[in-house]
Design a protein around this motif. Structure first.
Motif, PDB file in Angstrom:
ATOM      1  N   SER A   3       0.362   9.429   5.776  1.00 19.98           N
ATOM      2  CA  SER A   3       0.142   8.373   4.799  1.00 19.98           C
ATOM      3  C   SER A   3      -1.319   8.433   4.370  1.00 19.98           C
TER       4      SER A   3
ATOM      5  N   ARG B  79      -4.086   7.210   1.268  1.00 20.59           N
ATOM      6  CA  ARG B  79      -4.351   6.430   0.057  1.00 20.59           C
ATOM      7  C   ARG B  79      -5.811   6.653  -0.280  1.00 20.59           C
TER       8      ARG B  79
ATOM      9  N   ASP C 180      -5.699   4.207  -7.521  1.00 21.76           N
ATOM     10  CA  ASP C 180      -5.474   5.019  -6.331  1.00 21.76           C
ATOM     11  C   ASP C 180      -4.401   6.074  -6.509  1.00 21.76           C
TER      12      ASP C 180
ATOM     13  N   SER D 161      -1.518   7.406  -3.818  1.00 23.40           N
ATOM     14  CA  SER D 161      -0.920   7.143  -2.506  1.00 23.40           C
ATOM     15  C   SER D 161       0.077   8.240  -2.189  1.00 23.40           C
TER      16      SER D 161
ATOM     17  N   GLU E 128       2.902   9.455   0.712  1.00 23.93           N
ATOM     18  CA  GLU E 128       3.725   9.127   1.883  1.00 23.93           C
ATOM     19  C   GLU E 128       4.648  10.300   2.126  1.00 23.93           C
TER      20      GLU E 128
END
Length: 98
Positions: free
Chosen positions: A8, A10, A64, A66, A68
């Protein structure tokens, strides 16, 4: 049960949405070349899949990026390497870092 991503990330892109998305597209194209990752874009969301990745999404917004990623069995032992490659890939594609 909460599904927590194996990787993860960010990060603020410090750019416009368009430039950040272009940089992300470059980076995912390299992932497709080097790792055989399947990449599909839907607006500002990129879905990733490959033998080493069970599933992954990259979301680009005004501020941002991100990431995942859920790793498959083959990917779990390579978690550190994959994460490093993604971080370096973004640094290169977004032009902030080496």
């Amino acid at each position: 049960e909460l599904n927590v991503a194996d990787i993860s990330i960010r990060m603020a892109h410090g750019s416009t949405l368009e430039k950040a998305k272009r940089g992300t597209e470059k980076m995912t194209a390299r992932m497709a070349d080097k790792m055989g990752v399947n990449v599909s874009w839907d607006d500002n969301v990129c879905r990733l899949s490959a033998p080493v990745l069970k599933s992954g999404t990259i979301v680009v917004d005004d501020q941002d990026i991100s990431v995942e990623i859920n790793l498959g069995m083959m990917g779990k032992p390579m978690k550190g390497m994959i994460e490093k490659m993604i971080r370096q890939g973004f640094a290169k594609s977004l032009g902030n870092g080496d």
